[in-house]
Every structure is written in structure tokens, then in C-alpha cells.
Scaffold this motif. Structure first.
Motif, PDB file in Angstrom:
ATOM      1  N   ARG A 151       8.831 -22.307  -1.944  1.00 16.60           N
ATOM      2  CA  ARG A 151       8.880 -22.745  -3.330  1.00 16.60           C
ATOM      3  C   ARG A 151       8.454 -21.660  -4.320  1.00 16.60           C
ATOM      4  O   ARG A 151       8.386 -21.911  -5.519  1.00 16.60           O
ATOM      5  CB  ARG A 151       7.994 -23.972  -3.505  1.00 16.60           C
ATOM      6  CG  ARG A 151       8.473 -25.175  -2.703  1.00 16.60           C
ATOM      7  CD  ARG A 151       7.598 -26.381  -2.993  1.00 16.60           C
ATOM      8  NE  ARG A 151       8.131 -27.559  -2.322  1.00 16.60           N
ATOM      9  CZ  ARG A 151       9.078 -28.339  -2.818  1.00 16.60           C
ATOM     10  NH1 ARG A 151       9.633 -28.035  -3.972  1.00 16.60           N
ATOM     11  NH2 ARG A 151       9.494 -29.404  -2.156  1.00 16.60           N
ATOM     12  N   GLY A 152       8.131 -20.502  -3.845  1.00 11.48           N
ATOM     13  CA  GLY A 152       7.728 -19.425  -4.747  1.00 11.48           C
ATOM     14  C   GLY A 152       6.222 -19.229  -4.742  1.00 11.48           C
ATOM     15  O   GLY A 152       5.454 -20.122  -4.393  1.00 11.48           O
ATOM     16  N   VAL A 153       5.812 -18.048  -5.146  1.00  8.36           N
ATOM     17  CA  VAL A 153       4.387 -17.717  -5.176  1.00  8.36           C
ATOM     18  C   VAL A 153       4.012 -17.151  -6.535  1.00  8.36           C
ATOM     19  O   VAL A 153       4.824 -16.545  -7.227  1.00  8.36           O
ATOM     20  CB  VAL A 153       4.013 -16.696  -4.080  1.00  8.36           C
ATOM     21  CG1 VAL A 153       4.207 -17.284  -2.700  1.00  8.36           C
ATOM     22  CG2 VAL A 153       4.822 -15.412  -4.229  1.00  8.36           C
ATOM     23  N   ARG A 154       2.772 -17.389  -6.909  1.00  7.29           N
ATOM     24  CA  ARG A 154       2.222 -16.751  -8.107  1.00  7.29           C
ATOM     25  C   ARG A 154       1.625 -15.394  -7.770  1.00  7.29           C
ATOM     26  O   ARG A 154       1.482 -14.539  -8.636  1.00  7.29           O
ATOM     27  CB  ARG A 154       1.165 -17.651  -8.733  1.00  7.29           C
ATOM     28  CG  ARG A 154       1.735 -18.865  -9.435  1.00  7.29           C
ATOM     29  CD  ARG A 154       0.631 -19.631 -10.168  1.00  7.29           C
ATOM     30  NE  ARG A 154       1.212 -20.626 -11.071  1.00  7.29           N
ATOM     31  CZ  ARG A 154       1.508 -21.872 -10.713  1.00  7.29           C
ATOM     32  NH1 ARG A 154       1.263 -22.282  -9.464  1.00  7.29           N
ATOM     33  NH2 ARG A 154       2.028 -22.720 -11.582  1.00  7.29           N
ATOM     34  N   GLY A 155       1.257 -15.217  -6.505  1.00  7.31           N
ATOM     35  CA  GLY A 155       0.680 -13.942  -6.110  1.00  7.31           C
ATOM     36  C   GLY A 155       0.212 -13.964  -4.670  1.00  7.31           C
ATOM     37  O   GLY A 155       0.031 -15.025  -4.072  1.00  7.31           O
ATOM     38  N   SER A 156       0.032 -12.786  -4.119  1.00  7.05           N
ATOM     39  CA  SER A 156      -0.453 -12.640  -2.751  1.00  7.05           C
ATOM     40  C   SER A 156      -1.505 -11.541  -2.727  1.00  7.05           C
ATOM     41  O   SER A 156      -1.292 -10.460  -3.291  1.00  7.05           O
ATOM     42  CB  SER A 156       0.691 -12.298  -1.799  1.00  7.05           C
ATOM     43  OG  SER A 156       0.221 -12.176  -0.468  1.00  7.05           O
ATOM     44  N   ILE A 157      -2.640 -11.819  -2.077  1.00  2.00           N
ATOM     45  CA  ILE A 157      -3.768 -10.889  -2.062  1.00  2.00           C
ATOM     46  C   ILE A 157      -4.180 -10.613  -0.622  1.00  2.00           C
ATOM     47  O   ILE A 157      -4.231 -11.518   0.207  1.00  2.00           O
ATOM     48  CB  ILE A 157      -4.964 -11.483  -2.841  1.00  2.00           C
ATOM     49  CG1 ILE A 157      -4.559 -11.791  -4.288  1.00  2.00           C
ATOM     50  CG2 ILE A 157      -6.158 -10.533  -2.803  1.00  2.00           C
ATOM     51  CD1 ILE A 157      -5.604 -12.583  -5.057  1.00  2.00           C
ATOM     52  N   VAL A 158      -4.486  -9.358  -0.339  1.00  2.00           N
ATOM     53  CA  VAL A 158      -5.023  -8.967   0.965  1.00  2.00           C
ATOM     54  C   VAL A 158      -6.354  -8.251   0.740  1.00  2.00           C
ATOM     55  O   VAL A 158      -6.447  -7.341  -0.092  1.00  2.00           O
ATOM     56  CB  VAL A 158      -4.050  -8.049   1.728  1.00  2.00           C
ATOM     57  CG1 VAL A 158      -4.689  -7.570   3.037  1.00  2.00           C
ATOM     58  CG2 VAL A 158      -2.748  -8.781   2.024  1.00  2.00           C
ATOM     59  N   ASN A 159      -7.364  -8.671   1.473  1.00  2.00           N
ATOM     60  CA  ASN A 159      -8.693  -8.065   1.385  1.00  2.00           C
ATOM     61  C   ASN A 159      -8.955  -7.182   2.601  1.00  2.00           C
ATOM     62  O   ASN A 159      -8.511  -7.492   3.708  1.00  2.00           O
ATOM     63  CB  ASN A 159      -9.768  -9.149   1.310  1.00  2.00           C
ATOM     64  CG  ASN A 159      -9.621 -10.018   0.084  1.00  2.00           C
ATOM     65  OD1 ASN A 159      -9.297  -9.535  -1.000  1.00  2.00           O
ATOM     66  ND2 ASN A 159      -9.852 -11.317   0.242  1.00  2.00           N
ATOM     67  N   ALA A 160      -9.701  -6.119   2.375  1.00  2.00           N
ATOM     68  CA  ALA A 160     -10.048  -5.213   3.466  1.00  2.00           C
ATOM     69  C   ALA A 160     -11.328  -5.671   4.143  1.00  2.00           C
ATOM     70  O   ALA A 160     -12.428  -5.536   3.597  1.00  2.00           O
ATOM     71  CB  ALA A 160     -10.212  -3.788   2.938  1.00  2.00           C
ATOM     72  N   SER A 161     -11.189  -6.241   5.339  1.00  2.00           N
ATOM     73  CA  SER A 161     -12.336  -6.472   6.202  1.00  2.00           C
ATOM     74  C   SER A 161     -12.335  -5.336   7.224  1.00  2.00           C
ATOM     75  O   SER A 161     -11.993  -4.198   6.891  1.00  2.00           O
ATOM     76  CB  SER A 161     -12.274  -7.848   6.861  1.00  2.00           C
ATOM     77  OG  SER A 161     -13.422  -8.078   7.651  1.00  2.00           O
ATOM     78  N   SER A 162     -12.665  -5.624   8.457  1.00  2.00           N
ATOM     79  CA  SER A 162     -12.786  -4.575   9.470  1.00  2.00           C
ATOM     80  C   SER A 162     -12.966  -5.231  10.827  1.00  2.00           C
ATOM     81  O   SER A 162     -13.339  -6.414  10.924  1.00  2.00           O
ATOM     82  CB  SER A 162     -13.998  -3.693   9.156  1.00  2.00           C
ATOM     83  OG  SER A 162     -14.327  -2.839  10.229  1.00  2.00           O
ATOM     84  N   GLN A 163     -12.723  -4.459  11.866  1.00  2.00           N
ATOM     85  CA  GLN A 163     -13.084  -4.934  13.189  1.00  2.00           C
ATOM     86  C   GLN A 163     -14.588  -5.184  13.259  1.00  2.00           C
ATOM     87  O   GLN A 163     -15.058  -6.032  14.014  1.00  2.00           O
ATOM     88  CB  GLN A 163     -12.652  -3.903  14.237  1.00  2.00           C
ATOM     89  CG  GLN A 163     -12.717  -4.420  15.670  1.00  2.00           C
ATOM     90  CD  GLN A 163     -13.793  -3.746  16.492  1.00  2.00           C
ATOM     91  OE1 GLN A 163     -14.525  -2.905  15.987  1.00  2.00           O
ATOM     92  NE2 GLN A 163     -13.884  -4.118  17.753  1.00  2.00           N
ATOM     93  N   ALA A 164     -15.340  -4.483  12.397  1.00  2.00           N
ATOM     94  CA  ALA A 164     -16.782  -4.708  12.296  1.00  2.00           C
ATOM     95  C   ALA A 164     -17.103  -6.026  11.615  1.00  2.00           C
ATOM     96  O   ALA A 164     -18.267  -6.422  11.562  1.00  2.00           O
ATOM     97  CB  ALA A 164     -17.443  -3.558  11.536  1.00  2.00           C
ATOM     98  N   GLY A 165     -16.103  -6.716  11.113  1.00  2.00           N
ATOM     99  CA  GLY A 165     -16.277  -8.063  10.606  1.00  2.00           C
ATOM    100  C   GLY A 165     -16.003  -9.118  11.656  1.00  2.00           C
ATOM    101  O   GLY A 165     -16.062 -10.317  11.367  1.00  2.00           O
ATOM    102  N   LEU A 166     -15.688  -8.674  12.859  1.00  2.00           N
ATOM    103  CA  LEU A 166     -15.383  -9.590  13.961  1.00  2.00           C
ATOM    104  C   LEU A 166     -16.401  -9.499  15.086  1.00  2.00           C
ATOM    105  O   LEU A 166     -16.632 -10.474  15.799  1.00  2.00           O
ATOM    106  CB  LEU A 166     -13.987  -9.291  14.518  1.00  2.00           C
ATOM    107  CG  LEU A 166     -12.826  -9.413  13.525  1.00  2.00           C
ATOM    108  CD1 LEU A 166     -11.540  -8.910  14.161  1.00  2.00           C
ATOM    109  CD2 LEU A 166     -12.666 -10.845  13.056  1.00  2.00           C
TER     110      LEU A 166
END
Length: 270
Positions: A151-166
């Protein structure tokens, strides 16, 4: 609802070097106009010079709300909207066991890596909520069942985590804490704004050949310096920043409209 007949706009923080620079370059290769933001304005301008599409370089301190708000305002004043954002600005911090780690270092790393992502989301999402949803290719989805139709998007965001966040990493508690926090912030934002047509995801790369890695090597405890990182990965090498950039651009694209609140581990088989 609009169809996408104009050039999409991508905002990249930490765009002056490393994964951020590679991501801005890849966005431009895909035809996006780019806002390259970094605390080091000169490095952002250097990245801008590598792009073949329209763009602007913006100085930003992601720990300051006024600076982040000004960055988003500059992007909208130049291009009218923000379709995608990669919140890649980050810092590695210092290296010590928890009992020996300075408290101010914890605050500094959390301020850049966690609060910085939160502030970027705050102002990026506020802008995206004002935007009309865009369908880039309506015919592609016309014959799909209603539950699956794009149906469409207003926006898409990607954040930088890390393998150190797992997983935990010794000598690195502030960095690990900040990157675990990014995943929690990412999943929360995704749930809050899914019905508004805003997708939020994260990438979790491992050791990548960037200037940050060079700084990390210099800060490690003496007994860890000079170690061969390639032996940790089944593929036999560390990641290139361009490989992380490909994942970021895919998560921002229309290729995965049902993907939100996810984290993508990019770890060479580790």
C-alpha cells in the motif's frame, strides 16, 4: 497516494567514512539523492564528491536534539522529503573491563550510539509522518490479495547495531550496551509506526574494514593487539563496508515491504 515518479531521497548519518560512506555511495548508485551527515563536515563533503546524484553535506552532532532537528530540516528544505535513512553514526569507545571502565566513557558511548539513534528516529519519523505514502510500482502489487498488497510507505529507516548487540564482548561493555539498546529502540519504533507506513530495521555487522577498526586495534589491551580477525569467520576474511551498505539499501528498498522490526546479522558465517 502518490506513485514514485521522482528521485527518492536518502539520509545517511556517519556518512563521512566507513560503512556510512559506502552506504551513501551505494544509495547514489541506485539513483537516490543523498543527504550525507557527519560530525566531521569536511569528511561529509568528501563523500558528497564521490556521488553521481544530487546531494548535500550536513554537519551533525547526533547527541544534540537541535543539531539532529536541523539536519532533518536541511534535508527537507533541499529535497522536500526523506524516503530512507541510515542511522550509522557511532563511536567505538575505549577498552577495559567493567570495574576499570571510566563512567564518563559509558555516558559518551551511550550518548552517540543509543541516544543518537533515538534522536535521529525521533526527527526522521516526525518528518515521515507528514509525508504522503508512496507506491513505487502499483502494477506489481495489483493482483495480490488485499492482506499482501503493497500500500505504499512514508519512509524506511535502518539503524546501525552490531554483532556486539547480539553477544557479549569482553572489554567493551559500553559499546555492547549501546548496540543492544539500538535493537530495543528499533523494534519499539517498528511496532509504534508500522500502521503509519514507516518501516524500521537494523543491521548487525561484525568486524568491518573501516577507520573505526583501525582505531579499535590501537585501543585494545596489549595482549589482544595484532590478532588475526580473519580466523574468526568461516569465510576467511572480514567484511568490506560495501557489503554492509548493500544490506542497508536492500532493507530500505521496496524488495521487502513486510520487513520491519528485524535485525540482519552480517557475520560471514560466524
Amino acid at each position: 497516494m502518490a506513485t514514485n515518479t521522482r528521485k527518492s531521497v536518502a539520509l545517511v548519518t556517519g556518512g563521512g567514512s566507513g560503512i556510512g560512506r559506502a552506504t551513501a555511495v551505494r544509495f547514489a548508485e541506485l539513483g537516490y539523492s543523498c543527504v550525507v551527515a557527519d560530525i566531521d563536515e569536511q569528511s561529509a563533503k568528501e563523500t558528497l564528491g564521490m556521488l553521481q546524484t544530487p546531494g548535500i553535506a550536513v554537519q551533525v552532532d547526533v547527541t544534540m536534539a537541535t543539531s539532529v532537528e536541523a539536519m532533518v530540516t536541511a534535508a527537507v528544505q533541499r529535497f522536500g522529503r526523506i524516503d530512507c535513512a541510515f542511522n550509522g553514526a557511532g563511536t567505538e569507545g575505549s577498552y577495559a573491563k567493567i570495574a576499570d571502565h571510566p563512567e564518563e566513557e559509558f555516558d559518551r558511548v551511550m550518548g552517540v550510539n543509543a541516544k543518537g539513534v533515538w534522536l535521529c528516529l525521533k526527527y526522521e519519523i516526525a518528518q515521515m509522518l507528514q509525508q504522503e505514502p508512496v507506491v513505487s510500482d502499483p502494477a506489481r502489487w495489483a493482483d495480490k490479495p488485499d492482506v499482501c498488497r503493497f500500500r505504499g510507505v512514508r519512509g524506511s529507516i535502518v539503524n546501525a547495531s552490531s554483532q556486539a548487540g547480539l553477544v557479549g564482548h569482553p572489554y567493551n561493555s559500553p559499546y555492547c550496551a549501546s548496540k543492544w539498546a539500538v535493537l530495543g529502540i528499533t523494534e519499539t519504533a517498528a511496532v509504534e509506526y508500522a500502521k503509519d507506513g514507516i518501516r524500521v530495521n537494523a543491521v548487525c555487522p561484525v568486524v568491518t574494514a573501516t577507520p573505526m577498526l583501525d582505531r579499535i586495534k590501537a585501543k585494545l589491551p596489549p595482549h589482544l593487539r595484532g590478532q588475526d580477525y580473519t580466523k574468526f569467520f568461516p569465510v576467511g576474511r572480514i567484511a568490506a563496508p560495501e557489503e554492509i551498505a548493500e544490506a542497508v539499501c536492500w532493507l530500505c528498498s521496496d524488495a521487502c515491504p513486510f520487513t520491519t522490526g528485524e535485525h540482519l546479522k552480517i557475520a560471514g558465517g560466524m
